[in-house]
Motif scaffolding. Sequence first.
Motif: not given
Length: 501
Positions: A437-446, A462-467
Amino acid sequence: MARLRESLPEDIIRFMGRSRRKPGSEYEDRRHSEYGRSRGREKGGAGTVLVIVAVILLMLLGAFLYLRKDAAFADYLKLPFLTAPETEPETRTAQNLNGSPEGLTDTFPEGEYIDAGSDSEYRDETETAEAQVITVAVPAKETETETQTEEEALPPPKYAENENTKLIDRHSDYVISLTFAGDILFDEHYSVMASAISRTGGNPTVESMFDEDMLSLMRGSDVFMVNNEFPYSEGGKPLAGKKYTFRANPKYAALLNDMGADIVALANNHLYDHGEEAFLDTLATLQGVGVPYVGAGKDLNEAAAPFYFTTGDIKIGFVAATQIERMGNPDTKGATETTPGVFRCLDYNKLCEVISGMRNECDFIVAYLHWGTESTVNVDDWQKKLATAVRDAGADLIIGDHPHVLQGISALDPLTEGSSKVPCIYSLGNYLFNSNSQDTCLVTAYIDPKTAKLISFRFIPARQEGCRTHILKGTEKERVLKHMRSISKAEIDEDGFVNLR
């Protein structure tokens, strides 16, 4: 006619009975004075006749002008209602085609582009993203023999689609959106895929791996890129002595299309886990499902080759390389002039040479780099030196992964005065990789579709948690943003936008 009336002598106006003078004005006082009454008697009938004649002439002139609709004379008189219309109105609807997930509507700073989901518009931040009707004046229709079809009227595209260039099916007329995620793993012998298989009764789907909001962002981007941290194959042998060796069934490559991936990075330290056979199977598998890749190939020329996406007159280039396994004989083989492998950049001269060459081929350059030290938020000197070198070579955006945790964002000074700063996120973290269970993300460039300039760069917690992986909102979103601010050398606002000024 009001202006003409106001320019007439006051006696005529009085006779016409149309005076708008207020009681107490100079004219009103004079009208009730003895002087005014005696002056009216002296003028007598002669004045009346002149007034009637003048009024009749003015009425005739006005009628004549109205019937003729003389545009030039009407403009001279500043009477717009006499101007003949030269165009036909056409009503068009500007509409938000696909709203962003709740809490993720893209509210840009004042005066910048707003991307309200998939359809974007340049407007002040006080405006809404609701559908609005816009009336546009278009030229009156010509005869059929004089009109061209829309297809004939459009100029040919500047860039054509070919083996290393793909056309973007854009979601917006106002921006080009590029979205990035970190490490994924589809090996069914590890927790993420095993869990997805269990949840779906043996037929894993992306819906079992990502929440609806996450999928909406991935699929709604013009280009979505992830790091494919494993080979696709049923052959090969695990490398002797390597602690973790991954390999996924080739049938799972179709999940990339389902999740909206438009391109994958292969320059990492696990693509060669089952040797050359599985490595080459991976290239063939991705080609089979139509997903382009960068960072690996049958030789160095192919491994170092960029891939391009084009829309209109804008061409965007992607290149990937790995700096991991910093020894002379790494487990993950680097490509050579004659042998297959990944694009290694421990010596980054070749990478910088590739990026410099891309400047003549495209308008915007993305460098996706596998670097850093695992399980630490600290950015090492290798990363800092490579980021500067890549920026100097001409990269407009730097995306990093490998540490399996989030690392900070830097806004590097641009090479050209007046340009936006070059965003560099040192690690995107695990995206869907293990059971932690750990923090993650998306990043977007416009990107501006007319100038190819970077408009803004956004970090989406975002977060990865419980697969599974899901978007964060509310206090959890703010917690991750606060953490990113503490480890970054860039200003990040409450919506995740990075200050590039």
